[in-house]
Design a protein around this motif. Structure first.
Motif, PDB file in Angstrom:
ATOM      1  N   ALA A 187     -10.336  -9.252   0.695  1.00  0.00           N
ATOM      2  CA  ALA A 187     -10.509  -9.379  -0.632  1.00  0.00           C
ATOM      3  C   ALA A 187     -10.870 -10.741  -1.286  1.00  0.00           C
ATOM      4  O   ALA A 187      -9.728 -11.793  -0.541  1.00  0.00           O
ATOM      5  CB  ALA A 187      -9.486  -8.399  -1.635  1.00  0.00           C
ATOM      6  N   ASP A 188     -11.407 -11.130  -2.120  1.00  0.00           N
ATOM      7  CA  ASP A 188     -11.555 -12.509  -2.434  1.00  0.00           C
ATOM      8  C   ASP A 188     -10.649 -12.810  -3.716  1.00  0.00           C
ATOM      9  O   ASP A 188      -9.965 -11.753  -4.274  1.00  0.00           O
ATOM     10  CB  ASP A 188     -12.920 -12.932  -2.818  1.00  0.00           C
ATOM     11  CG  ASP A 188     -13.727 -12.241  -4.020  1.00  0.00           C
ATOM     12  OD1 ASP A 188     -12.691 -11.309  -4.675  1.00  0.00           O
ATOM     13  OD2 ASP A 188     -14.908 -12.041  -4.294  1.00  0.00           O
ATOM     14  N   ALA A 189     -10.811 -13.736  -4.191  1.00  0.00           N
ATOM     15  CA  ALA A 189      -9.889 -14.282  -5.524  1.00  0.00           C
ATOM     16  C   ALA A 189      -9.931 -13.351  -6.765  1.00  0.00           C
ATOM     17  O   ALA A 189      -9.202 -13.225  -7.581  1.00  0.00           O
ATOM     18  CB  ALA A 189      -9.951 -15.521  -5.988  1.00  0.00           C
ATOM     19  N   ASP A 190     -11.185 -12.757  -6.698  1.00  0.00           N
ATOM     20  CA  ASP A 190     -11.354 -11.790  -8.020  1.00  0.00           C
ATOM     21  C   ASP A 190     -11.370 -10.259  -7.607  1.00  0.00           C
ATOM     22  O   ASP A 190     -11.770  -9.221  -8.317  1.00  0.00           O
ATOM     23  CB  ASP A 190     -13.147 -11.888  -8.499  1.00  0.00           C
ATOM     24  CG  ASP A 190     -13.297 -13.239  -8.670  1.00  0.00           C
ATOM     25  OD1 ASP A 190     -12.484 -14.047  -9.709  1.00  0.00           O
ATOM     26  OD2 ASP A 190     -14.313 -14.059  -8.666  1.00  0.00           O
ATOM     27  N   GLU A 250       0.704 -11.335  -3.161  1.00  0.00           N
ATOM     28  CA  GLU A 250       1.752 -11.491  -2.645  1.00  0.00           C
ATOM     29  C   GLU A 250       1.961 -10.811  -1.440  1.00  0.00           C
ATOM     30  O   GLU A 250       1.394  -9.683  -0.986  1.00  0.00           O
ATOM     31  CB  GLU A 250       3.250 -10.822  -3.380  1.00  0.00           C
ATOM     32  CG  GLU A 250       3.330 -11.839  -4.716  1.00  0.00           C
ATOM     33  CD  GLU A 250       4.521 -10.889  -5.265  1.00  0.00           C
ATOM     34  OE1 GLU A 250       4.941  -9.941  -5.088  1.00  0.00           O
ATOM     35  OE2 GLU A 250       5.259 -11.584  -6.169  1.00  0.00           O
ATOM     36  N   PRO A 251       2.532 -11.243  -0.152  1.00  0.00           N
ATOM     37  CA  PRO A 251       2.660 -10.549   0.939  1.00  0.00           C
ATOM     38  C   PRO A 251       3.182  -9.354   0.991  1.00  0.00           C
ATOM     39  O   PRO A 251       4.360  -9.154  -0.040  1.00  0.00           O
ATOM     40  CB  PRO A 251       3.566 -11.629   1.996  1.00  0.00           C
ATOM     41  CG  PRO A 251       3.472 -12.864   1.296  1.00  0.00           C
ATOM     42  CD  PRO A 251       3.361 -12.520  -0.219  1.00  0.00           C
ATOM     43  N   HIS A 252       2.860  -8.272   1.641  1.00  0.00           N
ATOM     44  CA  HIS A 252       3.585  -6.811   1.577  1.00  0.00           C
ATOM     45  C   HIS A 252       3.399  -6.067   2.922  1.00  0.00           C
ATOM     46  O   HIS A 252       2.475  -6.353   3.536  1.00  0.00           O
ATOM     47  CB  HIS A 252       3.036  -6.164   0.225  1.00  0.00           C
ATOM     48  CG  HIS A 252       1.380  -5.960   0.454  1.00  0.00           C
ATOM     49  ND1 HIS A 252       0.499  -7.178  -0.166  1.00  0.00           N
ATOM     50  CD2 HIS A 252       0.588  -5.134   0.787  1.00  0.00           C
ATOM     51  CE1 HIS A 252      -0.811  -6.461   0.100  1.00  0.00           C
ATOM     52  NE2 HIS A 252      -0.518  -5.433   0.440  1.00  0.00           N
ATOM     53  N   ARG A 253       4.258  -5.181   3.150  1.00  0.00           N
ATOM     54  CA  ARG A 253       4.527  -4.477   4.058  1.00  0.00           C
ATOM     55  C   ARG A 253       4.818  -3.061   3.631  1.00  0.00           C
ATOM     56  O   ARG A 253       5.868  -3.044   3.185  1.00  0.00           O
ATOM     57  CB  ARG A 253       5.062  -5.077   5.245  1.00  0.00           C
ATOM     58  CG  ARG A 253       5.046  -4.216   6.488  1.00  0.00           C
ATOM     59  CD  ARG A 253       5.953  -4.589   7.668  1.00  0.00           C
ATOM     60  NE  ARG A 253       6.216  -3.820   8.676  1.00  0.00           N
ATOM     61  CZ  ARG A 253       6.996  -2.823   8.750  1.00  0.00           C
ATOM     62  NH1 ARG A 253       7.595  -2.603   7.617  1.00  0.00           N
ATOM     63  NH2 ARG A 253       7.483  -1.929   9.762  1.00  0.00           N
ATOM     64  N   PHE A 254       4.162  -2.027   4.036  1.00  0.00           N
ATOM     65  CA  PHE A 254       4.824  -0.614   3.734  1.00  0.00           C
ATOM     66  C   PHE A 254       4.055   0.394   4.705  1.00  0.00           C
ATOM     67  O   PHE A 254       3.035   0.025   5.022  1.00  0.00           O
ATOM     68  CB  PHE A 254       4.643  -0.292   2.343  1.00  0.00           C
ATOM     69  CG  PHE A 254       3.103  -0.159   1.762  1.00  0.00           C
ATOM     70  CD1 PHE A 254       2.671   0.880   1.751  1.00  0.00           C
ATOM     71  CD2 PHE A 254       2.474  -1.519   1.256  1.00  0.00           C
ATOM     72  CE1 PHE A 254       1.420   1.109   1.188  1.00  0.00           C
ATOM     73  CE2 PHE A 254       1.278  -1.323   0.824  1.00  0.00           C
ATOM     74  CZ  PHE A 254       0.658  -0.091   0.545  1.00  0.00           C
ATOM     75  N   PRO A 272      -4.837 -18.692   1.494  1.00  0.00           N
ATOM     76  CA  PRO A 272      -4.735 -19.889   0.667  1.00  0.00           C
ATOM     77  C   PRO A 272      -5.883 -20.149  -0.331  1.00  0.00           C
ATOM     78  O   PRO A 272      -5.495 -20.644  -1.475  1.00  0.00           O
ATOM     79  CB  PRO A 272      -4.671 -21.050   1.857  1.00  0.00           C
ATOM     80  CG  PRO A 272      -4.389 -20.345   3.066  1.00  0.00           C
ATOM     81  CD  PRO A 272      -4.911 -18.884   3.108  1.00  0.00           C
ATOM     82  N   ALA A 273      -7.133 -19.779  -0.209  1.00  0.00           N
ATOM     83  CA  ALA A 273      -8.180 -20.081  -1.160  1.00  0.00           C
ATOM     84  C   ALA A 273      -8.219 -19.010  -2.039  1.00  0.00           C
ATOM     85  O   ALA A 273      -9.022 -19.195  -3.029  1.00  0.00           O
ATOM     86  CB  ALA A 273      -9.439 -20.047  -0.289  1.00  0.00           C
ATOM     87  N   GLY A 274      -7.315 -18.012  -1.847  1.00  0.00           N
ATOM     88  CA  GLY A 274      -7.333 -16.773  -3.145  1.00  0.00           C
ATOM     89  C   GLY A 274      -7.964 -15.510  -2.176  1.00  0.00           C
ATOM     90  O   GLY A 274      -8.804 -15.506  -1.411  1.00  0.00           O
ATOM     91  N   GLY A 275      -7.281 -14.311  -2.714  1.00  0.00           N
ATOM     92  CA  GLY A 275      -7.650 -13.375  -2.096  1.00  0.00           C
ATOM     93  C   GLY A 275      -6.551 -13.097  -0.964  1.00  0.00           C
ATOM     94  O   GLY A 275      -5.693 -13.748  -0.769  1.00  0.00           O
ATOM     95  N   PHE A 276      -6.666 -11.966  -0.124  1.00  0.00           N
ATOM     96  CA  PHE A 276      -5.859 -11.713   0.844  1.00  0.00           C
ATOM     97  C   PHE A 276      -6.641 -10.544   1.729  1.00  0.00           C
ATOM     98  O   PHE A 276      -7.579 -10.220   1.678  1.00  0.00           O
ATOM     99  CB  PHE A 276      -4.754 -10.761   0.219  1.00  0.00           C
ATOM    100  CG  PHE A 276      -5.013  -9.531  -0.404  1.00  0.00           C
ATOM    101  CD1 PHE A 276      -5.160  -8.308   0.068  1.00  0.00           C
ATOM    102  CD2 PHE A 276      -5.041  -9.663  -1.833  1.00  0.00           C
ATOM    103  CE1 PHE A 276      -5.433  -7.145  -0.603  1.00  0.00           C
ATOM    104  CE2 PHE A 276      -5.238  -8.610  -2.681  1.00  0.00           C
ATOM    105  CZ  PHE A 276      -5.487  -7.306  -1.972  1.00  0.00           C
ATOM    106  N   VAL A 277      -6.002 -10.717   3.049  1.00  0.00           N
ATOM    107  CA  VAL A 277      -6.453  -9.894   4.213  1.00  0.00           C
ATOM    108  C   VAL A 277      -5.463  -8.725   4.392  1.00  0.00           C
ATOM    109  O   VAL A 277      -4.184  -8.972   4.504  1.00  0.00           O
ATOM    110  CB  VAL A 277      -6.564 -10.664   5.575  1.00  0.00           C
ATOM    111  CG1 VAL A 277      -6.935  -9.537   6.751  1.00  0.00           C
ATOM    112  CG2 VAL A 277      -7.618 -11.899   5.194  1.00  0.00           C
TER     113      VAL A 277
END
Length: 460
Positions: A187-190, A250-254, A272-277
């Protein structure tokens, strides 16, 4: 000059008849400016020659008759090799008959006044193949006809090889991403999903139409909410709260249990540039094995005899998502019949059943090997009465052995539908129960022998 300096000049003398004599006329002209201009031109030509000889490009000028009038050393080397003269030769003779049809088309376009660039594979006289990019620029004075054209040739072999290597690397990366066992979404920063793989779609059972680049994250949450994945509640509220949580990056795990019973481990890592994997791992098998081991070591540790076998039959059916589980034992001394020690059908403990071993799938298991039949059990074993009575379609079982390696029975499952889980997962779980079941059968046998010995002993 009087000061000792020299002054270049150009002198012309003319003899003219004048009456009875002659008149000599001398005309002198200061040529310092002309000489300076000529020297400047020569210097310019030297610089131009140095430039054309040292830039990483082959340059030539070809006239309307397709004769090479000017060419730098790179042009010579790339086409013919060092030491070959090309000035005054026709282009056709230099490029060769094999390449001429393609080259001729572009020459015609240049002589028609069209500036353009093309690429081709050049095969040199020494057999070496090079990839080149050719730009043809017409030579046409303002308002005049085309007198020829300039040819600028770049050797792009290294660039092409690098591009091919990059494409290959990208293909490997794409295939790795697409076919790895984990699901992945990016996902990107948006909060738009700009990347996702095949396993992501499979594990979360999303339709192909939803999984398009730049689809908002909220659209996936809404799809899950509308089909009830998050349980009862207001859909809009479920979408809002989960989207707001994702916006924190935020980092998450469930772990999440899906409606089909599968268990996913979900890990999100911010970019770091925004978004998450986010990665999605199917841990159903691991969790099932953990639960089975926990059950065998704690929950069933105190059970024995009939209570143990019935519990084992029910649990193995539950873990393998089927309707029927059983633990069976060979009947001595002939070992031609088999009797269920534990039988669970539709989560209900059933009385023992005894039947002939011949022409049943158990015959292919006991004393032999594991057998997994995902479907068509009744067609393969038409004489297997129990399968016909229960409407069984699939079957899986593993053999039981005593400590001397002698066959003593089997533990397995049956279902009215095709087996849903992979064969290796089914076999692995059955083997866990088989170890404990075989030990319990041996314990019972030892206890029976001890009782018989005690009851029929001649001694008081």
């Amino acid at each position: 000059c009087k000061d000792g300096s020299t002054l270049p000049f150009e002198s012309a003398r003319h003899v003219l008849r004048s009456g009875d004599g002659y008149l000599i006329v001398a005309i002198s002209r200061d040529i310092r400016e002309r000489l300076a201009a000529e020297q400047k031109l020569r210097d310019s030509e030297v610089r131009l020659r140095l430039l054309t000889e040292n830039i990483p490009a082959a340059i030539a000028y070809i006239d309307r008759d397709l004769v090479i009038q000017v060419a730098n050393q790179h042009y010579v080397e790339i086409h013919c090799g060092a030491g070959v003269e090309v000035i005054g030769r026709r282009v056709r003779d230099v490029v060769g008959e094999k390449a001429w049809p393609e080259v001729a088309k572009h020459n015609a376009r240049a002589l028609a006044g069209e500036s353009h660039t093309y690429q081709r594979t050049l095969e040199r006289v020494d057999g070496e193949r090079r990839e080149i990019e050719v730009h043809l620029e017409p030579d046409r004075p303002a308002g005049g006809e085309v007198r020829g054209y300039y040819s600028f040739v770049l050797d792009i072999t290294d660039r092409k090889q690098a591009e091919r290597a990059l494409r290959q690397s990208m293909l490997v990366l794409k295939n790795t991403f697409e076919y790895m066992d984990q699901g992945i979404s990016i996902a990107d920063a948006d909060l738009r999903l700009v990347g996702m793989n095949r396993r992501f779609r499979e594990l979360l059972d999303f339709p192909e139409s939803l999984c398009k680049p730049n689809t908002p994250f909220a659209a996936f949450i809404r799809y899950n909410a509308e089909r009830g994945d998050y349980g009862p509640g207001d859909v809009e509220e479920q979408v809002r709260t989960r989207t707001e949580l994702a916006c924190r990056f935020e980092p998450h795990r469930f772990e999440r249990v899906r409606p089909d019973g599968s268990i996913l481990e979900i890990r999100g890592t911010p970019i770091p540039a925004g978004g998450f994997v986010t990665t999605y791992t199917d841990i159903t098998e691991r969790k099932t094995t953990e639960n089975a081991l926990r059950l065998l070591s704690t929950g069933m540790a105190q059970l024995s005899g009939e209570a143990f076998f019935n519990e084992a039959a029910c649990r193995v059916a539950e873990y393998l998502q089927v309707e029927i589980g059983f633990v069976s034992r060979l009947q001595a001394p002939a070992n031609t019949r088999i009797r269920t020690l534990g039988l669970c059908i539709d989560r209900q403990v059933m009385p023992p059943v005894e039947y002939d071993l011949a022409n049943t799938p158990c015959e292919a298991v006991i004393g032999k090997q594991s057998l997994i039949l995902p479907e068509q059990v009744r067609q393969l074993f038409p004489a297997f009465r129990m399968a016909a009575d229960l409407g069984v379609s699939s079957y899986a079982a593993v053999p039981l052995y005593d400590t001397h390696g002698e066959p003593i029975g089997a533990v397995g499952v049956m279902s009215r539908a095709p087996l849903r889980l992979p064969a290796e997962r089914i076999e692995a779980l059955l083997l866990l129960f088989a170890v404990r079941a075989a030990a319990e059968i041996e314990r019972q046998s030892a206890e029976t022998r001890f009782k018989d010995l005690f009851e029929f002993s001649a001694d008081a």
